[in-house]
Write an enzyme that holds these catalytic residues in place. Sequence first.
Site, short mmCIF file in Angstrom:
data_model
loop_
_atom_site.label_atom_id
_atom_site.label_comp_id
_atom_site.label_asym_id
_atom_site.label_seq_id
_atom_site.Cartn_x
_atom_site.Cartn_y
_atom_site.Cartn_z
N SER A 24 0.86 -1.17 0.00
CA SER A 24 0.00 0.00 0.00
C SER A 24 0.91 1.23 0.00
O SER A 24 1.93 1.23 -0.69
CB SER A 24 -0.94 -0.04 1.21
N HIS A 84 -2.86 -1.49 -3.06
CA HIS A 84 -3.97 -0.55 -2.86
C HIS A 84 -3.90 0.55 -3.90
O HIS A 84 -2.83 1.08 -4.18
CB HIS A 84 -3.93 0.04 -1.45
N ASP A 101 -4.26 -4.24 6.22
CA ASP A 101 -4.64 -5.22 5.21
C ASP A 101 -3.44 -6.12 4.91
O ASP A 101 -2.30 -5.64 4.86
CB ASP A 101 -5.10 -4.49 3.94
#
Lengths: 247, 201
Positions: free
Chosen positions: B18, B45, B138
């Site tokens: 991310s 992401h 995540d």
Amino acid sequence: MSSFRRRIQRILELYKFNSFENLLQKLSLGNQEFFHEFLSEITVNVTEMFRDPTFWIELREKILPELFSLNTNISIWHAGCSSGEEVVSMAIVLREMGMLDRARIVATDIDSAILKKAREASYSMKNMELNTKNYETAKGTQELSQYFEEKAGRALMDKTLIKDVMFREHNLVSGSAFSKFDLVLCRNVMIYFNQSLQNQVLKVFHESLFKNSYLAVGSKESLIWCEIANKFAVVNNEEKIYKKIKD
Amino acid sequence: MRFFKIEQDYKAIVIGGSAGSFQVISKILGQLPGDFETPILMCLHRLRHVRHGFVEALNIKSSISIQEPYDKEPIRKGKFYLAPANYHLNVELGNTFALSTEELVNNSRPAIDLMFQSAAYAFRQRLVGILLSGANRDGAQGMKAIHEKGGLTVVQDPSDCLIDTMPSAALNITPIDHVLNVDDIIDFLLSLDRKVKQNRI
């Protein structure tokens, strides 16, 4: 299957079943109410208005004008319409083209509870920011806010948009063709089916389309692995719009 | 250059990242040979409503052209894949992808956890999971799933990360086999590829 497995797992937790067998057993008792709850949980009902704005530009500028140039009235099927955001989007585009009266729209879903929501056309205001952004990117000619009234955190859509839409229960997998259409939209529905189900459903769409009419699927779906893919031609690969070219 | 002893034949490598991972993944992809064999599946992401530009930007450096797979697309050797915008990317038994539009997970779609968990289920011990820099949690559950199925887990060393929340979250909930800086991750992947090629001879 990963998605299906996750949803089954969720139902097991939600209803506190000890095992998948317990769930199967409960389903086999034939309790209609439980079956409908199960159906609502197992299906994915996440959607947005004007999802993939460039797809809607293509519809507004190319596909729909062509269909109306060839036919006085056209028929459209939203297969797996979920809570109806796509149906509302279509109605808005048609109204802005001045063609809403000339389109017969059928919207189907397997889940009667979600169809009820689609008929109500009331959406959380939380989603309207995204919907508005999509509408603007999709070259909407008005303001999206003209089409709804805000009330207690909900956007109540203008019901005249969908007053002639026929909402009905239909199972894509076990159901058959029930009418002929100029445009079928089934976007991000078949991704939850395995290849053999996809083959089966594509046959239903093939049967439901006039020759030279259109099928739209999701932007990351492809027909190329389907058995009867050769009966369709790609019209717009980016937006995944196909044309039925062979009976 | 560091050498890693690779014990297993791996069917796939999944990479999640991310905030702060773009430069890292770009560097990694640029250092791998053009005939790198094990498929690499990436979940990074990204903006949900921007379909274009990301894969093109990654492709500038990558030695193998990266694709955003279609639903039901087979996973092939020698290919790099990136989860497309606004879809979850799942790995299915039988070596194919499946997409889904389910709810956001960890505020993300695509979500790293879903991709890693599905890949762990499909590839079991023959999977490598790599988690890079990122500002949310995540991927941690996904790494746990990979470890539990016997796969190999690698995180970018938190001290090497622009934002270390993501690898730290994984380190907190599951055993991690290797904690590596970017250059070591590259050496690890090169060792893995050499092993694959040796086995073939």
